[in-house]
Design a protein around this motif. Structure first.
Motif, PDB file in Angstrom:
ATOM      1  N   ILE A   1       0.847  -1.263  -0.088  1.00 43.28           N
ATOM      2  CA  ILE A   1      -0.068  -0.214   0.160  1.00 43.28           C
ATOM      3  C   ILE A   1       0.883   1.275   0.196  1.00 43.28           C
ATOM      4  O   ILE A   1       0.688   2.013  -0.768  1.00 43.28           O
ATOM      5  CB  ILE A   1      -0.867   0.122   1.269  1.00 43.28           C
ATOM      6  CG1 ILE A   1      -1.840  -1.057   1.310  1.00 43.28           C
ATOM      7  CG2 ILE A   1      -1.899   1.409   1.282  1.00 43.28           C
ATOM      8  CD1 ILE A   1      -2.642  -1.436   2.435  1.00 43.28           C
ATOM      9  N   MET A   2       2.041   1.105   0.836  1.00 39.51           N
ATOM     10  CA  MET A   2       3.009   2.411   1.071  1.00 39.51           C
ATOM     11  C   MET A   2       3.526   2.686  -0.293  1.00 39.51           C
ATOM     12  O   MET A   2       3.421   3.677  -0.836  1.00 39.51           O
ATOM     13  CB  MET A   2       3.823   2.140   2.030  1.00 39.51           C
ATOM     14  CG  MET A   2       4.633   3.392   2.563  1.00 39.51           C
ATOM     15  SD  MET A   2       5.945   2.693   3.522  1.00 39.51           S
ATOM     16  CE  MET A   2       5.297   2.223   5.071  1.00 39.51           C
ATOM     17  N   ILE A   3       4.105   1.662  -1.102  1.00 43.30           N
ATOM     18  CA  ILE A   3       4.695   1.616  -2.416  1.00 43.30           C
ATOM     19  C   ILE A   3       3.691   2.328  -3.481  1.00 43.30           C
ATOM     20  O   ILE A   3       4.007   3.179  -4.275  1.00 43.30           O
ATOM     21  CB  ILE A   3       5.253   0.426  -2.853  1.00 43.30           C
ATOM     22  CG1 ILE A   3       6.393   0.110  -1.816  1.00 43.30           C
ATOM     23  CG2 ILE A   3       5.868   0.421  -4.201  1.00 43.30           C
ATOM     24  CD1 ILE A   3       6.968  -1.327  -2.114  1.00 43.30           C
ATOM     25  N   GLY A   4       2.636   1.703  -3.477  1.00 43.71           N
ATOM     26  CA  GLY A   4       1.361   2.157  -4.378  1.00 43.71           C
ATOM     27  C   GLY A   4       1.084   3.586  -3.829  1.00 43.71           C
ATOM     28  O   GLY A   4       1.094   4.412  -4.998  1.00 43.71           O
ATOM     29  N   THR A   5       1.040   4.079  -2.794  1.00 45.62           N
ATOM     30  CA  THR A   5       0.663   5.421  -2.521  1.00 45.62           C
ATOM     31  C   THR A   5       1.827   6.331  -2.897  1.00 45.62           C
ATOM     32  O   THR A   5       1.533   7.379  -3.462  1.00 45.62           O
ATOM     33  CB  THR A   5       0.502   5.618  -0.928  1.00 45.62           C
ATOM     34  OG1 THR A   5      -0.013   4.386  -0.671  1.00 45.62           O
ATOM     35  CG2 THR A   5      -0.409   6.753  -0.554  1.00 45.62           C
ATOM     36  N   ILE A   6       3.056   6.041  -2.758  1.00 46.60           N
ATOM     37  CA  ILE A   6       4.134   6.748  -3.097  1.00 46.60           C
ATOM     38  C   ILE A   6       3.998   7.123  -4.612  1.00 46.60           C
ATOM     39  O   ILE A   6       4.421   7.996  -4.964  1.00 46.60           O
ATOM     40  CB  ILE A   6       5.630   6.060  -2.759  1.00 46.60           C
ATOM     41  CG1 ILE A   6       5.878   6.066  -1.358  1.00 46.60           C
ATOM     42  CG2 ILE A   6       6.768   6.906  -3.453  1.00 46.60           C
ATOM     43  CD1 ILE A   6       7.072   5.322  -0.638  1.00 46.60           C
TER      44      ILE A   6
END
Lengths: 377, 307
Positions: free
Chosen positions: A345-350
């Motif tokens: 999720i974090m990578i996607g949000t970045i």
């Protein structure tokens, strides 16, 4: 003063930094809402990467393939192509490398270059087909790439399940011969002499004995520089960029755009191929696994290239960060039970914010213009 | 013979339904000028939502509706980025593809004590046609999921709206020449928002039908690439509803071939059989389709007043 700060805001570095920061914030917010402790999670993740030399070295080693696939995607981006097939090119390369690595057993000086070349060629071939289909028949590279990814996956499973290569009672093939591996100090570190030496040097022990110690990362760095040189310092690279920015103008200027599509995909595929073969030869369990889903080396390369803003050197840092996040995510789940998927999720949000922050320079320019007009009055 | 034909037909329709729903979503979004590469992510989140709501509420229909809402919510993110912020639509779409499955897995572990597989839903979507009472005849194996009918209806309605109504004309014009639509007093931003969100809702429902009709639970492999295949179907079908539907039926059919040839009567390894859909697509693209032309303004952010 404030003007300089505002101008600093619109640099690429700052935009990426803001995106990464916001990505972390969103992940923390999600953790908070779902009842996990964000501060504890972040602390665990930080420790998972930086608390021991072993972890840092592991992160660097694991970053090698995704830096290379990131470069592969970056190069294609520069000429306006979208190489979603890095995944398939990666897999095909590991297949060819595994077959040769198991069947042949020459001296390492022949074996290693042979396997590397074969893997790179396999990747280039796979990328080349996609480029050729696009250049000759005008078929969208994204569709063919997606199809070839699946074909590669099933090819891998075919080889890994075949009677010749399948190792009984395992989920993969036999390991490749020792002569084809690019691990450093591998024999030495398990010898009596090596053990004694490493015992006396705990940090080296951590770095060399506890990891798949290899220098593949340096190859990735060299490739990043090479890709930078190709894109910005050679005639071909100029043609690639021109074809990407405005194909019609490039065509008018006498650049053969269709040919460049083919060449770009060829080189792009070769880079993904290199990623595949190095990830196989640099592993202490160099086997071809039966894949039920993609291992995402290629797709992660896509994210790496995007976070790096399609800058070859940026890919190194984006790859390292990505690798650290994945590594930390695994620890997160095993240590305190926070789902490791928070990392995705974090990578996607970045990546999402990387897309959004491209508006910051527009805002900054608009603001600066307004100020100027005010001053002029 | 009749028996195998009917089974092949059932399987074809069953597999093509989720693809069709997602692909039609893709058609609508791209015709309005927004590239939606994030279908995969929207389908994943839809699949998870469908399974979770279906499990807790005991109602497959409620699950399907919530699946659509979840897909729509994710599409809203994509719309904000690509329409309001004029972000690169491919980058935003890839971000959605990371966030969607990641969030789905996260929620699965959150609701089911760390398991990446949800419990099966107590009630699947009903069958539209079910001949299981005709035991002993070839028809006993023939059944049609309600999702198949839903997918077909969506194709018909989308075709009708796109080509036979004023709105449809506007949507198609948005993808070709948004400035022209703007001068006629139609808000480009608002219309594109609507199209992208509808596209997400359809993709979410498509994902929901996977977990509520085909398999009855969510697992990490539930969607695995179907969104990308739907994307391929959009291009394959030349951005037209019937074309996309035909492409999805072809995918469904080759999936049926895999299932039927894999029963042991033909001695071909299953891994080779599984390649059929993908190889077939590439060949058909080479032979029949050739240069596909995307809507002209597709992928280009609209800026009011820009020349």
């Amino acid at each position: 003063m404030t003007k300089n700060i505002i101008k600093f805001l619109k640099t690429n570095f700052m935009c990426t930094f803001i995106a990464v920061f916001l990505g972390f914030m969103v992940a923390c917010a999600i953790l908070l809402i779902t009842g996990y402790s964000p501060s504890l999670s972040m602390a665990v993740m930080f420790n998972a990467v930086f608390s021991r030399a072993k972890f840092i070295v592991n992160v660097i080693i694991k970053s090698t393939p995704i830096i290379l696939t990131g470069l592969s995607v970056t190069l294609a981006f520069k000429s306006g192509l979208f190489n979603m097939g890095a995944e398939g090119q990666f897999i095909v390369s590991t297949i060819v490398a595994a077959i040769l690595g198991i069947k042949c057993n020459f001296h390492p000086f022949i074996q290693i270059p042979m396997i590397l070349c074969a893997g790179v060629l396999a990747g280039a071939f796979m990328g080349g087909i996609v480029g050729w289909l696009k250049a000759k028949y005008g078929i969208h590279e994204v569709i063919t790439s997606i199809m070839f990814n699946w074909i590669a996956l099933y090819m891998c499973n075919f080889v890994a399940n075949s009677e010749t290569f399948h190792k009984p009672e395992s989920d993969g093939t036999f390991p490749i011969n020792r002569s084809g591996q690019t691990l450093l100090f591998y024999d030495w570190k398990f010898s009596q002499e090596g053990r004694d030496y490493l015992q006396a040097h705990p940090i080296l022990n951590d770095i060399i004995l506890k990891t798949d110690f290899n220098l593949n990362f340096l190859i990735a760095v060299a490739m990043a520089i090479l890709v930078w040189v190709i894109i910005y310092k050679t005639k071909k690279g100029y043609e690639f960029r021109a074809s990407g920015l405005n194909p019609d103008a490039a065509q008018n200027a006498g650049i053969d755009v269709t040919k460049n599509i083919f060449y770009t995909m060829l080189i792009s595929g070769a880079l993904s191929g290199l990623a595949g073969v190095l990830s196989l030869t640099g592993s202490s369990t160099p086997v071809l696994h039966v894949l039920s889903v993609f291992e995402n080396y290629g797709f992660n390369g896509l994210s790496v290239a995007l976070i790096a803003g399609a800058s070859p050197v940026g890919c190194i840092f984006a790859g390292l960060m990505f690798s650290a996040l994945i590594y930390a995510g695994q620890t997160l789940q095993s240590k305190i039970g926070t789902p490791s998927d928070i990392v995705n999720i974090m990578i996607g949000t970045i990546v999402f914010f990387v897309a959004l922050v491209r508006i910051i320079p527009i805002w900054v320019n608009r603001y600066l213009q307004k100020e100027e007009r005010k001053n002029a009055q | 013979m009749l028996n195998s034909l009917l089974i092949a037909l059932s399987i074809t329709l069953m597999y093509s339904a989720p693809l069709t729903l997602a692909a039609i979503g893709g058609v609508i979004s791209e015709r309005s000028g927004v590239v939606n590469i994030g279908i995969e992510g929207m389908m994943s989140l839809g699949a998870l939502t469908g399974a979770v709501v279906g499990y807790f509420s005991h109602s497959a229909w409620l699950g399907l509706m919530c699946a659509g809402l979840a897909g729509g919510a994710l599409a809203l993110l994509h719309a904000i980025a690509s329409i309001s912020f004029r972000a690169d639509q491919t980058v935003s779409g890839i971000a959605i593809n990371l966030i969607g499955p990641g969030f789905a897995m996260f929620l699965s572990r959150y609701f089911f004590e760390g398991a990446s597989v949800t419990y099966p839903v107590p009630e699947k979507l009903p069958k539209f046609i079910n001949f299981s009472y005709l035991k002993g005849t070839p028809f006993a194996n023939f059944n049609i999921d309600v999702s198949v009918v839903l997918a077909f209806m969506v194709v018909v309605v989308t075709w009708f709206v796109l080509y036979k109504t004023k709105w449809g004309l506007r949507i198609r014009a948005l993808g070709e020449h948004p400035a022209a639509v703007d001068t006629l007093g139609v808000s480009v931003y608002r219309s594109r928002y609507a199209c992208v969100i509808i596209s997400g809702i359809l993709a979410g429902i498509g994902g929901g039908t996977v977990t509520l009709a085909v398999i009855s639970q969510f697992n990490p492999m539930a969607i695995s690439g179907q969104g990308f295949i739907a994307l391929a179907a959009v291009i394959f079908g030349k951005w037209k509803p019937w074309g996309a539907y035909a492409a999805c039926l072809l995918f469904g059919f080759s999936q049926a071939l895999v299932v039927m040839l894999g029963d042991g009567t033909v001695r071909i390894p299953s891994t080779i059989l599984s390649m059929i859909p993908y190889v077939l697509t590439i060949f058909i693209l080479i032979i029949f389709v050739g240069r596909s032309s995307a809507p002209r303004a597709s992928g280009v952010p609209y800026e009011k007043g820009a020349r």
